[in-house]
Design an enzyme around this catalytic site. Sequence first.
Site, short mmCIF file in Angstrom:
data_model
loop_
_atom_site.label_atom_id
_atom_site.label_comp_id
_atom_site.label_asym_id
_atom_site.label_seq_id
_atom_site.Cartn_x
_atom_site.Cartn_y
_atom_site.Cartn_z
N LYS A 114 23.41 67.09 89.55
CA LYS A 114 24.20 67.18 88.69
C LYS A 114 25.39 66.84 88.73
O LYS A 114 25.14 65.33 89.64
CB LYS A 114 24.65 68.82 88.57
CG LYS A 114 24.10 69.94 88.05
CD LYS A 114 25.28 71.26 88.59
CE LYS A 114 23.93 72.12 88.13
NZ LYS A 114 24.64 73.69 87.85
N GLY A 128 27.71 72.68 80.96
CA GLY A 128 27.62 73.15 80.02
C GLY A 128 26.25 72.70 79.51
O GLY A 128 25.65 73.04 78.49
N LYS A 141 21.43 73.78 95.42
CA LYS A 141 20.48 74.28 95.56
C LYS A 141 20.22 74.94 94.20
O LYS A 141 20.99 75.63 92.97
CB LYS A 141 20.60 75.89 96.81
CG LYS A 141 19.34 76.84 96.56
CD LYS A 141 18.06 75.98 97.70
CE LYS A 141 17.08 76.92 97.85
NZ LYS A 141 16.11 76.73 98.12
N LEU A 150 18.55 77.86 91.86
CA LEU A 150 18.79 78.83 91.46
C LEU A 150 17.65 79.51 90.45
O LEU A 150 17.85 78.32 89.31
CB LEU A 150 20.18 80.07 91.81
CG LEU A 150 21.76 79.42 92.68
CD1 LEU A 150 22.36 80.32 92.61
CD2 LEU A 150 20.90 79.60 94.22
N HIS A 156 24.25 84.98 84.52
CA HIS A 156 24.89 84.37 84.07
C HIS A 156 26.13 85.12 84.03
O HIS A 156 26.27 86.22 82.85
CB HIS A 156 25.26 83.29 82.96
CG HIS A 156 26.09 82.78 82.69
ND1 HIS A 156 26.45 80.97 82.25
CD2 HIS A 156 27.37 82.81 82.29
CE1 HIS A 156 27.28 80.73 81.26
NE2 HIS A 156 28.23 82.11 82.33
N GLU A 213 32.64 80.63 85.81
CA GLU A 213 31.10 80.93 85.78
C GLU A 213 30.24 81.10 87.14
O GLU A 213 31.02 80.40 87.67
CB GLU A 213 31.11 79.62 84.49
CG GLU A 213 31.52 79.81 83.44
CD GLU A 213 30.76 78.39 83.37
OE1 GLU A 213 30.89 78.73 81.80
OE2 GLU A 213 29.18 78.18 82.61
N GLU A 260 31.39 76.90 87.57
CA GLU A 260 32.08 76.37 86.86
C GLU A 260 33.23 76.80 85.99
O GLU A 260 33.15 77.96 86.30
CB GLU A 260 31.46 75.50 85.29
CG GLU A 260 30.52 74.66 85.70
CD GLU A 260 29.76 74.60 84.65
OE1 GLU A 260 29.86 74.17 82.97
OE2 GLU A 260 28.18 73.50 84.44
N ARG A 300 39.63 77.20 79.29
CA ARG A 300 40.10 77.73 77.73
C ARG A 300 39.62 78.90 77.62
O ARG A 300 39.22 79.95 78.33
CB ARG A 300 39.05 77.13 76.64
CG ARG A 300 38.02 76.91 76.77
CD ARG A 300 36.75 77.05 75.89
NE ARG A 300 35.53 77.43 75.88
CZ ARG A 300 34.59 76.91 76.62
NH1 ARG A 300 34.58 75.75 77.94
NH2 ARG A 300 33.44 77.46 76.55
N VAL A 334 34.94 82.17 73.11
CA VAL A 334 34.33 82.54 72.15
C VAL A 334 33.23 84.22 72.81
O VAL A 334 33.72 84.58 71.70
CB VAL A 334 32.62 81.56 71.69
CG1 VAL A 334 31.71 82.86 70.44
CG2 VAL A 334 33.35 80.34 71.17
#
Length: 466
Positions: A175, A181, A218, A220, A225, A292, A304, A308, A311
């Site tokens: 990553k 995102g 790793k 997953l 989520h 998250e 993450e 903010r 939504v």
Amino acid sequence: MMDLSPIKGDTADQKAAFDSVLIANRGEIALRVQRACRELGLRTVMVCSEADRDADYLAAADTAICIGPAPPGQSYLNKSAILLAMKLTGAGAVHPGYGFLSENAAFSEAVDQMGAVFIGPRADAIRTMGDKIAAKKAMMAAGVPCVPGPDSALPDDPAEIGKIAAEIGYPVIVKAAGGGGGRGMRVVHDPDALSDAVLVTREEARRAFGTPELYIEKFLEHPRHIEIQVLCDNHGGAVWVGLRDCSMQRRHQKVVEEGPAIGIPAEAATFVGNRCVEACRQIGYRGVGTFEFLYENGEFYFIEMNTRLQVEHPVTEMTSGVDLVRQQLLVALGHRLEIEQDDIACDGHSIECRINAEDPYTFAPSPGLITGVRLPGGPGVRVDTHVAAGYRVSAHYDSLIAKLIVHAPTREQAIMRMRRALDEMQIGGVSTNLPLHREILQDPAFAAGGPDIHHLEKWLAARGAQ
Ligand code: MV4
């Protein structure tokens, strides 16, 4: 009316007093924030682009000004235009909503420097969480469970990278530190593919995020989520408000969200919620935030943090009774949270469907004139929307036109209620994903609960093939 004057002895934020808020956003969230401001007796200043000039929600603001042309770069993302609008209107604070400048550390800093209040965390917290390696470091230090893998950047030496990956065990995911995102990541299933994946991801990262830094975890394969809502003031008050399951997504766009996250033992939720709160205290976090996690085989793995309002915040508002935007504003004013952890409970179940102006099969945006709107109502139904008959959906922005949120005593009843509300709701003139939502709410796997992050895309593929 409640006293909004600064709290005596509030040294944490001496300039906290403000009586007007500039809302640096558009659409349903601009209206949502405006409503919370009104209920606190705060004056509202709304900014808009030329494309949004005629929107009804602007007329409801105390002041509305046009800050530039339709492309976001020239209006809702234009920092100097928004700062100028704050000066011109005397707004003492700015609420960024979600998207646009909501996670922009430089903007938060610029607002600070002009002596106004950014309604959100301080710039350093935004910066730390924007750097996914720094975020992981902070979370591991605070005892938040993370995905196995180092909390540091990958070295350059391919042999060393190979060693790290072997230690984690394949499959791994590479990553970008500047990503998030779903942007800038690559799954690697065997050692032969590792160095190419690193090279390609590094080049992408350099171009897209301005930093080539990468990290490795790793991978997953079948997680859910799950996210945790937190809320913090400047006086040491910090609470977690509940869990949401946002696994029903397509191409990293959430489609249906719900809370609480079912099938997760209360003790496990409490444990990780408390770790999140502890992490917030350690980094001096302020305002609302979302942690998250991926959740697999009964374990939470931090990925993450979003700094903010999100939504899907209404899902948590419905089950907790906490008005998150109101708390955001109070915290920004220098006040204490109106609630403590012991006051927070989860009542019933809530589901949100994101209603987009798009083709329900191809997902192609469907901008244009809305000719008719029939909104659902009745017990346990909330619609957050800025649209009505006569509203023109612009092609310049995302296609979210409404959020349909239901609340009921049980998940089963919430599903029945959502089916009923979706049947009541009609939008004329543009295509919407209402038919898609009606189908999803009939999906036995969704009804059973706890689908993983790949379920919706697989279900869509099967639906297309029939
Ligand atoms: C992962 C993962 C599996 N393993 N990390 C995608 C968005 C970004 N927030 C992180 N993402 C993922 N990270 C590890 N170690 C799978 C995803 C992922 C995903 C995560 C949440 C929701 C939907 C997703 C869809 C595809 C991949």
